[in-house]
Design a protein around this motif. Structure first.
Motif, mmCIF file in Angstrom:
data_model
loop_
_atom_site.group_PDB
_atom_site.id
_atom_site.type_symbol
_atom_site.label_atom_id
_atom_site.label_comp_id
_atom_site.label_asym_id
_atom_site.label_seq_id
_atom_site.Cartn_x
_atom_site.Cartn_y
_atom_site.Cartn_z
ATOM 1 N N TYR A 65 0.830 -1.200 0.000
ATOM 2 C CA TYR A 65 0.000 0.000 0.000
ATOM 3 C C TYR A 65 0.862 1.245 0.000
ATOM 4 O O TYR A 65 1.947 1.253 0.589
ATOM 5 C CB TYR A 65 -0.879 0.052 1.261
ATOM 6 N N VAL A 66 0.364 2.303 -0.619
ATOM 7 C CA VAL A 66 0.932 3.644 -0.478
ATOM 8 C C VAL A 66 -0.151 4.476 0.191
ATOM 9 O O VAL A 66 -1.270 4.564 -0.311
ATOM 10 C CB VAL A 66 1.336 4.254 -1.835
ATOM 11 N N LEU A 67 0.180 5.035 1.351
ATOM 12 C CA LEU A 67 -0.785 5.785 2.148
ATOM 13 C C LEU A 67 -0.248 7.156 2.488
ATOM 14 O O LEU A 67 0.965 7.328 2.653
ATOM 15 C CB LEU A 67 -1.079 5.049 3.458
ATOM 16 N N SER A 68 -1.136 8.124 2.627
ATOM 17 C CA SER A 68 -0.779 9.426 3.197
ATOM 18 C C SER A 68 -1.144 9.380 4.667
ATOM 19 O O SER A 68 -2.281 9.055 5.007
ATOM 20 C CB SER A 68 -1.551 10.554 2.512
ATOM 21 N N VAL A 69 -0.177 9.670 5.515
ATOM 22 C CA VAL A 69 -0.429 9.648 6.953
ATOM 23 C C VAL A 69 -0.093 11.014 7.543
ATOM 24 O O VAL A 69 0.794 11.719 7.055
ATOM 25 C CB VAL A 69 0.378 8.535 7.659
ATOM 26 N N PRO A 70 -0.815 11.413 8.601
ATOM 27 C CA PRO A 70 -0.534 12.710 9.206
ATOM 28 C C PRO A 70 0.799 12.695 9.945
ATOM 29 O O PRO A 70 1.055 11.830 10.769
ATOM 30 C CB PRO A 70 -1.699 12.917 10.172
ATOM 31 N N ARG A 71 1.655 13.634 9.598
ATOM 32 C CA ARG A 71 2.940 13.784 10.278
ATOM 33 C C ARG A 71 3.546 15.115 9.859
ATOM 34 O O ARG A 71 3.751 15.360 8.667
ATOM 35 C CB ARG A 71 3.885 12.657 9.909
ATOM 36 N N ILE B 175 5.059 3.767 2.204
ATOM 37 C CA ILE B 175 4.813 2.450 1.618
ATOM 38 C C ILE B 175 4.672 1.476 2.781
ATOM 39 O O ILE B 175 5.526 1.441 3.671
ATOM 40 C CB ILE B 175 5.977 2.005 0.715
ATOM 41 N N VAL B 176 3.592 0.702 2.764
ATOM 42 C CA VAL B 176 3.358 -0.320 3.791
ATOM 43 C C VAL B 176 3.437 -1.677 3.094
ATOM 44 O O VAL B 176 2.747 -1.908 2.092
ATOM 45 C CB VAL B 176 1.976 -0.137 4.456
ATOM 46 N N GLN C 140 5.247 -6.385 9.375
ATOM 47 C CA GLN C 140 4.810 -5.267 8.538
ATOM 48 C C GLN C 140 5.807 -4.132 8.699
ATOM 49 O O GLN C 140 6.233 -3.826 9.815
ATOM 50 C CB GLN C 140 3.422 -4.792 8.947
ATOM 51 N N ARG C 141 6.196 -3.521 7.588
ATOM 52 C CA ARG C 141 7.108 -2.367 7.612
ATOM 53 C C ARG C 141 6.437 -1.196 6.942
ATOM 54 O O ARG C 141 5.629 -1.351 6.042
ATOM 55 C CB ARG C 141 8.411 -2.676 6.862
#
Length: 93
Positions: free
Chosen positions: A30-36, A52-53, A78-79
């Protein structure tokens, strides 16, 4: 599993993002946008980061895959790593 052309494209993309394709288990990526809050390449502050997950094989200190003693299956984890190079949507050639 994807066809060979797509598999090669995925491997090239993973390598460009600092991920060894040989360590990636056959599981969804997966490619995700995460808050940071972080500093973007433009130097501006950004509130999300793309990551990338994926599932990775756990390797022993000698480089071999760790195996679950009870199941005989490879141990995975999981990385999540920062996305450095986006996926190129053009078809593999």
């Amino acid at each position: 599993m994807p066809d060979e052309d797509l598999r090669q494209k995925i491997c090239t993309w993973l390598t460009a993002n600092g991920i060894d394709p040989n360590n990636v288990a056959p599981a969804p990526i997966y490619v995700l946008s995460v808050p940071r809050l972080h500093t973007a390449t433009s130097g501006e502050e950004a509130w999300t980061i793309d990551v990338i997950v994926f599932t990775e094989y756990y390797r022993n200190s000698d480089g071999t895959r760790e195996v679950n003693f009870l199941t005989g299956e490879p141990v995975t984890c999981q990385r999540t790593v920062p996305l450095q190079h986006p996926w190129d949507p053009t078809p593999a050639s």
